[in-house]
Design an enzyme around this catalytic site. Sequence first.
Site, PDB file in Angstrom:
ATOM      1  N   LYS A  26       0.819  -1.220   0.000  1.00  0.00           N
ATOM      2  CA  LYS A  26       0.000   0.000   0.000  1.00  0.00           C
ATOM      3  C   LYS A  26       0.856   1.276   0.000  1.00  0.00           C
ATOM      4  O   LYS A  26       0.726   2.130   0.879  1.00  0.00           O
ATOM      5  CB  LYS A  26      -0.953  -0.005   1.191  1.00  0.00           C
ATOM      6  CG  LYS A  26      -1.921  -1.182   1.218  1.00  0.00           C
ATOM      7  CD  LYS A  26      -2.844  -1.114   2.438  1.00  0.00           C
ATOM      8  CE  LYS A  26      -3.888  -2.210   2.427  1.00  0.00           C
ATOM      9  NZ  LYS A  26      -3.332  -3.547   2.665  1.00  0.00           N
TER      10      LYS A  26
ATOM     11  N   ILE B 130       5.380  10.711  -1.769  1.00  0.00           N
ATOM     12  CA  ILE B 130       5.543  11.613  -2.901  1.00  0.00           C
ATOM     13  C   ILE B 130       5.891  10.783  -4.142  1.00  0.00           C
ATOM     14  O   ILE B 130       6.440   9.678  -4.022  1.00  0.00           O
ATOM     15  CB  ILE B 130       6.611  12.694  -2.624  1.00  0.00           C
ATOM     16  CG1 ILE B 130       7.986  12.054  -2.372  1.00  0.00           C
ATOM     17  CG2 ILE B 130       6.197  13.566  -1.439  1.00  0.00           C
ATOM     18  CD1 ILE B 130       9.118  13.065  -2.276  1.00  0.00           C
TER      19      ILE B 130
END
Length: 237
Positions: free
Chosen positions: A63, A67
């Site tokens: 998951k 950035i």
Amino acid sequence: MKYDRPIIALDFPDKEKTFEFLKKFPEDEKLFVKVGMELFYSEGSDMVKELISEGHDVFLDLKLHDIPNTVKQAMKVIGKLGVKLTTVHISGGSEMLIAAKEGLLDGANGDTNTKILGITQLTSTDEEMVKNEQKLSISLKESVKNYAKIAQKSGLDGVVCSAEESDMIYKLTGDDFLRITPGIRLAGGDVGDQKRVMTPDAAARNHSSGIVVGRAITKAENPLDSYRLVTKLWREK
């Protein structure tokens, strides 16, 4: 598209417990297994490589959510592993999702069978959380639908969603866009901390592409029998 075998969530703390569980299956039984955060952070990529070397297919469920460049670099590493599925959070935004796909292809030198799934809303999320904590002005299902559209537009291969939403996403995105559904329980089984759950046969009828099953198999008195039952229900609808 539909995966023939249920995906078993290997929610174990270490390699020892994992292989203790896998020994309950016939040696020639090649499984589709999910390695999540707990096992991966404990044992690292060597665990994934060993499972693949033994003939199992692996869904690496980390998951990713960061950035764009950080996710891209992480995906380069995942691209070298040869897993079948991996995940990112759609809430990271389209730029991050596109970077994830680029990183995966870079890591595999442009040739990969790994598919990236976007996380919509966790199966532990309910309407109250969407309204009061996430502060969304739309319903949980509308949020899932919006995330699915973003994922498809960004080039992902599918989403992770509740089986309750898989038919909705199937109608929205088409059959080639994967709908992998956790929160699968046998009738009467303990739902644990998941709020949106479904049985294997109901998930199949609701157009799930694949199901992830954990405790219903891993905590069963006879995991092999439970696996056979889940597989039968999943295949027969």
